[in-house]
Every structure is written in structure tokens, then in C-alpha cells.
Design a protein around this motif. Structure first.
Motif, PDB file in Angstrom:
ATOM      1  N   VAL A  12     -36.990  17.689  22.328  1.00 11.32           N
ATOM      2  CA  VAL A  12     -35.946  18.678  22.031  1.00 11.32           C
ATOM      3  C   VAL A  12     -36.140  19.914  22.884  1.00 11.32           C
ATOM      4  CG1 VAL A  12     -35.128  20.241  20.217  1.00 11.32           C
ATOM      5  CG2 VAL A  12     -35.486  17.833  19.709  1.00 11.32           C
ATOM      6  N   ARG A  13     -37.372  20.351  23.083  1.00 16.02           N
ATOM      7  CA  ARG A  13     -37.646  21.539  23.888  1.00 16.02           C
ATOM      8  C   ARG A  13     -37.284  21.335  25.357  1.00 16.02           C
ATOM      9  NH1 ARG A  13     -40.871  26.029  21.980  1.00 16.02           N
ATOM     10  NH2 ARG A  13     -40.585  26.521  24.156  1.00 16.02           N
ATOM     11  N   LYS A  14     -37.325  20.098  25.840  1.00 16.00           N
ATOM     12  CA  LYS A  14     -36.995  19.814  27.239  1.00 16.00           C
ATOM     13  C   LYS A  14     -35.493  19.664  27.468  1.00 16.00           C
ATOM     14  CE  LYS A  14     -41.328  17.505  28.258  1.00 16.00           C
ATOM     15  NZ  LYS A  14     -41.977  16.236  28.572  1.00 16.00           N
ATOM     16  N   ASN A  15     -34.725  19.458  26.421  1.00 14.81           N
ATOM     17  CA  ASN A  15     -33.294  19.210  26.537  1.00 14.81           C
ATOM     18  C   ASN A  15     -32.553  20.528  26.826  1.00 14.81           C
ATOM     19  OD1 ASN A  15     -30.593  18.521  26.223  1.00 14.81           O
ATOM     20  ND2 ASN A  15     -31.038  17.067  24.579  1.00 14.81           N
ATOM     21  N   THR A  16     -31.941  20.623  27.999  1.00 19.50           N
ATOM     22  CA  THR A  16     -31.253  21.845  28.419  1.00 19.50           C
ATOM     23  C   THR A  16     -30.036  22.133  27.551  1.00 19.50           C
ATOM     24  OG1 THR A  16     -31.973  21.410  30.676  1.00 19.50           O
ATOM     25  CG2 THR A  16     -30.230  23.022  30.390  1.00 19.50           C
ATOM     26  N   LEU A  17     -29.309  21.102  27.169  1.00 18.73           N
ATOM     27  CA  LEU A  17     -28.129  21.289  26.341  1.00 18.73           C
ATOM     28  C   LEU A  17     -28.501  21.893  24.988  1.00 18.73           C
ATOM     29  CD1 LEU A  17     -25.080  20.882  26.200  1.00 18.73           C
ATOM     30  CD2 LEU A  17     -25.510  18.624  25.244  1.00 18.73           C
ATOM     31  N   LEU A  18     -29.588  21.452  24.403  1.00 13.21           N
ATOM     32  CA  LEU A  18     -30.034  22.007  23.123  1.00 13.21           C
ATOM     33  C   LEU A  18     -30.528  23.448  23.276  1.00 13.21           C
ATOM     34  CD1 LEU A  18     -31.807  18.985  21.430  1.00 13.21           C
ATOM     35  CD2 LEU A  18     -29.631  20.021  20.835  1.00 13.21           C
ATOM     36  N   LYS A  19     -31.122  23.779  24.423  1.00 14.34           N
ATOM     37  CA  LYS A  19     -31.533  25.161  24.670  1.00 14.34           C
ATOM     38  C   LYS A  19     -30.320  26.077  24.727  1.00 14.34           C
ATOM     39  CE  LYS A  19     -35.792  24.363  27.230  1.00 14.34           C
ATOM     40  NZ  LYS A  19     -36.473  24.544  28.511  1.00 14.34           N
ATOM     41  N   ILE A  20     -29.273  25.637  25.421  1.00 21.41           N
ATOM     42  CA  ILE A  20     -28.041  26.429  25.517  1.00 21.41           C
ATOM     43  C   ILE A  20     -27.414  26.581  24.140  1.00 21.41           C
ATOM     44  CG2 ILE A  20     -25.696  26.428  26.449  1.00 21.41           C
ATOM     45  CD1 ILE A  20     -26.871  25.043  28.950  1.00 21.41           C
ATOM     46  N   PHE A  21     -27.381  25.507  23.368  1.00 23.20           N
ATOM     47  CA  PHE A  21     -26.837  25.559  22.011  1.00 23.20           C
ATOM     48  C   PHE A  21     -27.613  26.537  21.140  1.00 23.20           C
ATOM     49  CE2 PHE A  21     -26.952  23.955  17.621  1.00 23.20           C
ATOM     50  CZ  PHE A  21     -25.609  24.108  17.302  1.00 23.20           C
ATOM     51  N   THR A  22     -28.932  26.552  21.280  1.00 18.91           N
ATOM     52  CA  THR A  22     -29.767  27.449  20.493  1.00 18.91           C
ATOM     53  C   THR A  22     -29.491  28.907  20.838  1.00 18.91           C
ATOM     54  OG1 THR A  22     -31.490  25.776  20.359  1.00 18.91           O
ATOM     55  CG2 THR A  22     -32.156  28.043  19.914  1.00 18.91           C
ATOM     56  N   VAL A  23     -29.381  29.204  22.124  1.00 23.81           N
ATOM     57  CA  VAL A  23     -29.086  30.579  22.542  1.00 23.81           C
ATOM     58  C   VAL A  23     -27.715  30.997  22.038  1.00 23.81           C
ATOM     59  CG1 VAL A  23     -28.640  32.029  24.555  1.00 23.81           C
ATOM     60  CG2 VAL A  23     -30.615  30.507  24.532  1.00 23.81           C
ATOM     61  N   PHE A  24     -26.733  30.124  22.167  1.00 21.31           N
ATOM     62  CA  PHE A  24     -25.382  30.405  21.712  1.00 21.31           C
ATOM     63  C   PHE A  24     -25.351  30.670  20.203  1.00 21.31           C
ATOM     64  CE2 PHE A  24     -21.223  28.795  20.189  1.00 21.31           C
ATOM     65  CZ  PHE A  24     -20.411  29.718  20.831  1.00 21.31           C
ATOM     66  N   THR A  25     -26.077  29.865  19.435  1.00 23.14           N
ATOM     67  CA  THR A  25     -26.129  30.031  17.988  1.00 23.14           C
ATOM     68  C   THR A  25     -26.786  31.355  17.615  1.00 23.14           C
ATOM     69  OG1 THR A  25     -26.269  27.645  17.717  1.00 23.14           O
ATOM     70  CG2 THR A  25     -26.910  28.982  15.835  1.00 23.14           C
ATOM     71  N   ARG A  26     -27.841  31.731  18.308  1.00 25.88           N
ATOM     72  CA  ARG A  26     -28.511  32.997  18.017  1.00 25.88           C
ATOM     73  C   ARG A  26     -27.615  34.190  18.331  1.00 25.88           C
ATOM     74  NH1 ARG A  26     -34.684  31.855  20.121  1.00 25.88           N
ATOM     75  NH2 ARG A  26     -35.172  30.326  18.501  1.00 25.88           N
ATOM     76  N   ILE A  27     -26.855  34.095  19.415  1.00 19.38           N
ATOM     77  CA  ILE A  27     -25.924  35.170  19.765  1.00 19.38           C
ATOM     78  C   ILE A  27     -24.831  35.282  18.707  1.00 19.38           C
ATOM     79  CG2 ILE A  27     -24.152  35.868  21.429  1.00 19.38           C
ATOM     80  CD1 ILE A  27     -26.011  34.744  23.621  1.00 19.38           C
ATOM     81  N   LEU A  28     -24.295  34.152  18.261  1.00 19.17           N
ATOM     82  CA  LEU A  28     -23.271  34.183  17.214  1.00 19.17           C
ATOM     83  C   LEU A  28     -23.796  34.792  15.921  1.00 19.17           C
ATOM     84  CD1 LEU A  28     -21.316  30.817  17.553  1.00 19.17           C
ATOM     85  CD2 LEU A  28     -20.515  33.123  18.027  1.00 19.17           C
TER      86      LEU A  28
END
Length: 83
Positions: A12-28
């Protein structure tokens, strides 16, 4: 079991799409809490409900507890981790 969870966590930590999703969720989440945070920083109340409303009655009493410092003692006595 822990080994499989470690492998899952590494994938999960290596998955770029999940990293982007995590950042987006934190910003929201940060944006969602801004209006209420600004309201409290300005010293305004969250609600203008009167004492005739049950929620307004509770909030006015709880605010009084906060001002006299008793709310933390009340909260700590109800904590499941309180010994």
C-alpha cells in the motif's frame, strides 16, 4: 498474520494512486474543519439555540463547565481508561 499485514502495508505504501488518494483525503478533511475552527477562533458560538431546545440547554451548561474548568474533570471521570 503479522507478516502478511506487513507485506500488505508495504504494498500500500508503494502504490502511488493510494498516496495521492491519502493526500487528497487529508486536504478535504482539513478544509471541512476550517469553518468550525475559524468560528471558535473568532470567539463565536457554534449555535444560537436557546435554553428551550434540549441541545441548546446542554451546550449552555457545558460551556459554563468549560469556563469554570470542571469539564475536564467530568470528561476524565467518564473515561474508560480512568483508573
Amino acid at each position: 498474520m503479522p507478516l502478511s499485514l506487513d507485506r500488505l502495508h508495504a504494498r500500500v505504501r508503494k502504490n502511488t494512486l493510494l498516496k495521492i488518494f491519502t493526500v487528497f483525503t487529508r486536504i478535504l478533511l482539513a478544509l471541512a474543519f476550517l469553518p468550525s475552527g475559524i468560528t471558535k477562533v473568532m470567539g463565536n458560538r457554534f449555535t444560537i439555540l436557546g435554553l428551550d431546545d434540549p441541545i441548546g440547554f446542554f451546550l449552555k451548561r457545558f460551556t459554563a463547565l468549560v469556563f469554570i474548568g470542571a469539564s475536564w474533570a467530568f470528561a476524565n471521570s467518564r473515561s474508560p481508561y480512568c483508573f
